[in-house]
Design a protein around this motif. Structure first.
Motif, PDB file in Angstrom:
ATOM      1  N   ILE A  15       0.836  -1.205   0.000  1.00  0.00           N
ATOM      2  CA  ILE A  15       0.000   0.000   0.000  1.00  0.00           C
ATOM      3  C   ILE A  15       0.873   1.257   0.000  1.00  0.00           C
ATOM      4  CG2 ILE A  15      -1.621   1.336   1.406  1.00  0.00           C
ATOM      5  CD1 ILE A  15      -2.935  -1.341   2.146  1.00  0.00           C
ATOM      6  N   THR A  16       1.956   1.237   0.772  1.00  0.00           N
ATOM      7  CA  THR A  16       2.866   2.382   0.803  1.00  0.00           C
ATOM      8  C   THR A  16       3.527   2.598  -0.559  1.00  0.00           C
ATOM      9  OG1 THR A  16       3.298   1.996   3.144  1.00  0.00           O
ATOM     10  CG2 THR A  16       4.865   3.371   1.958  1.00  0.00           C
ATOM     11  N   ALA A  17       3.946   1.518  -1.204  1.00  0.00           N
ATOM     12  CA  ALA A  17       4.544   1.633  -2.534  1.00  0.00           C
ATOM     13  C   ALA A  17       3.549   2.191  -3.538  1.00  0.00           C
ATOM     14  CB  ALA A  17       5.064   0.277  -2.995  1.00  0.00           C
ATOM     15  N   LEU A  18       2.294   1.790  -3.431  1.00  0.00           N
ATOM     16  CA  LEU A  18       1.252   2.321  -4.315  1.00  0.00           C
ATOM     17  C   LEU A  18       1.032   3.806  -4.080  1.00  0.00           C
ATOM     18  CD1 LEU A  18      -0.975   1.668  -6.415  1.00  0.00           C
ATOM     19  CD2 LEU A  18      -2.489   1.299  -4.493  1.00  0.00           C
ATOM     20  N   LEU A  19       1.006   4.218  -2.813  1.00  0.00           N
ATOM     21  CA  LEU A  19       0.791   5.638  -2.504  1.00  0.00           C
ATOM     22  C   LEU A  19       1.968   6.501  -2.956  1.00  0.00           C
ATOM     23  CD1 LEU A  19      -0.820   5.407   1.048  1.00  0.00           C
ATOM     24  CD2 LEU A  19      -1.932   6.004  -1.102  1.00  0.00           C
ATOM     25  N   ILE A  20       3.176   5.953  -2.908  1.00  0.00           N
ATOM     26  CA  ILE A  20       4.346   6.716  -3.341  1.00  0.00           C
ATOM     27  C   ILE A  20       4.422   6.791  -4.866  1.00  0.00           C
ATOM     28  CG2 ILE A  20       6.877   6.699  -3.406  1.00  0.00           C
ATOM     29  CD1 ILE A  20       6.782   5.577  -0.554  1.00  0.00           C
ATOM     30  N   GLY A  21       4.115   5.693  -5.545  1.00  0.00           N
ATOM     31  CA  GLY A  21       4.273   5.640  -6.991  1.00  0.00           C
ATOM     32  C   GLY A  21       3.116   6.191  -7.795  1.00  0.00           C
ATOM     33  N   ALA A  22       1.935   6.258  -7.203  1.00  0.00           N
ATOM     34  CA  ALA A  22       0.747   6.676  -7.955  1.00  0.00           C
ATOM     35  C   ALA A  22       0.831   8.102  -8.505  1.00  0.00           C
ATOM     36  CB  ALA A  22      -0.502   6.502  -7.097  1.00  0.00           C
ATOM     37  N   PRO A  23       1.270   9.095  -7.718  1.00  0.00           N
ATOM     38  CA  PRO A  23       1.335  10.446  -8.308  1.00  0.00           C
ATOM     39  C   PRO A  23       2.312  10.549  -9.478  1.00  0.00           C
ATOM     40  CG  PRO A  23       1.466  10.574  -5.924  1.00  0.00           C
ATOM     41  CD  PRO A  23       1.569   9.132  -6.287  1.00  0.00           C
ATOM     42  N   VAL A  24       3.458   9.895  -9.354  1.00  0.00           N
ATOM     43  CA  VAL A  24       4.459   9.949 -10.428  1.00  0.00           C
ATOM     44  C   VAL A  24       3.907   9.288 -11.684  1.00  0.00           C
ATOM     45  CG1 VAL A  24       6.755   9.189 -11.119  1.00  0.00           C
ATOM     46  CG2 VAL A  24       6.377  10.007  -8.803  1.00  0.00           C
ATOM     47  N   LEU A  25       3.323   8.111 -11.541  1.00  0.00           N
ATOM     48  CA  LEU A  25       2.777   7.413 -12.704  1.00  0.00           C
ATOM     49  C   LEU A  25       1.580   8.150 -13.303  1.00  0.00           C
ATOM     50  CD1 LEU A  25       2.970   3.738 -11.438  1.00  0.00           C
ATOM     51  CD2 LEU A  25       4.385   4.820 -13.175  1.00  0.00           C
ATOM     52  N   ILE A  52      11.207  13.700 -23.125  1.00  0.00           N
ATOM     53  CA  ILE A  52      11.693  14.872 -22.382  1.00  0.00           C
ATOM     54  C   ILE A  52      10.615  15.473 -21.474  1.00  0.00           C
ATOM     55  CG2 ILE A  52      12.608  17.207 -22.627  1.00  0.00           C
ATOM     56  CD1 ILE A  52      14.131  16.164 -25.100  1.00  0.00           C
ATOM     57  N   PRO A  53       9.380  15.687 -21.942  1.00  0.00           N
ATOM     58  CA  PRO A  53       8.359  16.207 -21.016  1.00  0.00           C
ATOM     59  C   PRO A  53       8.043  15.241 -19.868  1.00  0.00           C
ATOM     60  CG  PRO A  53       7.648  16.536 -23.264  1.00  0.00           C
ATOM     61  CD  PRO A  53       8.865  15.678 -23.318  1.00  0.00           C
ATOM     62  N   LYS A  54       8.086  13.934 -20.145  1.00  0.00           N
ATOM     63  CA  LYS A  54       7.834  12.963 -19.086  1.00  0.00           C
ATOM     64  C   LYS A  54       8.928  13.008 -18.027  1.00  0.00           C
ATOM     65  CE  LYS A  54       5.291   9.468 -21.653  1.00  0.00           C
ATOM     66  NZ  LYS A  54       5.328   8.069 -22.089  1.00  0.00           N
ATOM     67  N   GLY A  59      10.509  14.568 -12.560  1.00  0.00           N
ATOM     68  CA  GLY A  59      11.392  15.316 -11.663  1.00  0.00           C
ATOM     69  C   GLY A  59      10.638  16.333 -10.823  1.00  0.00           C
ATOM     70  N   VAL A  60       9.717  17.051 -11.453  1.00  0.00           N
ATOM     71  CA  VAL A  60       8.950  18.063 -10.720  1.00  0.00           C
ATOM     72  C   VAL A  60       8.033  17.412  -9.681  1.00  0.00           C
ATOM     73  CG1 VAL A  60       7.125  19.802 -10.979  1.00  0.00           C
ATOM     74  CG2 VAL A  60       9.077  19.795 -12.546  1.00  0.00           C
ATOM     75  N   VAL A  61       7.373  16.323 -10.060  1.00  0.00           N
ATOM     76  CA  VAL A  61       6.474  15.644  -9.128  1.00  0.00           C
ATOM     77  C   VAL A  61       7.266  15.087  -7.944  1.00  0.00           C
ATOM     78  CG1 VAL A  61       4.969  13.636  -8.831  1.00  0.00           C
ATOM     79  CG2 VAL A  61       4.695  15.114 -10.810  1.00  0.00           C
TER      80      VAL A  61
END
Length: 66
Positions: A15-25, A52-54, A59-61
């Motif tokens: 669940i922690t990995a999902l919460l960390i990775g979800a905004p980036v993805l 490049i935009p990805k 990086g910004v997220v």
């Protein structure tokens, strides 16, 4: 350590990995979709235009969410 504790820790880890990775993805997917639509409309088929935009978005997220 019991099996129940190990299963609880594994569930918490996923669940922690999902919460960390979800905004980036999520943001990476939205930027990829926007760039793809831009490429379809303008008929520009440049390969680096998608990456490049990805990379910048990721990086910004990470900076904002970190």
């Amino acid at each position: 350590m019991t099996a129940d504790l190990a299963m609880q820790l594994m569930g918490d880890m996923l669940i922690t990995a999902l919460l960390i990775g979800a905004p980036v993805l999520g943001f990476s997917m939205l930027v990829g979709l926007a760039v793809s639509l831009l490429q379809v409309v303008t008929q520009i088929q440049e390969m680096s235009l998608t990456f490049i935009p990805k990379i910048i978005t990721i990086g910004v997220v990470l900076l904002v969410a970190g």
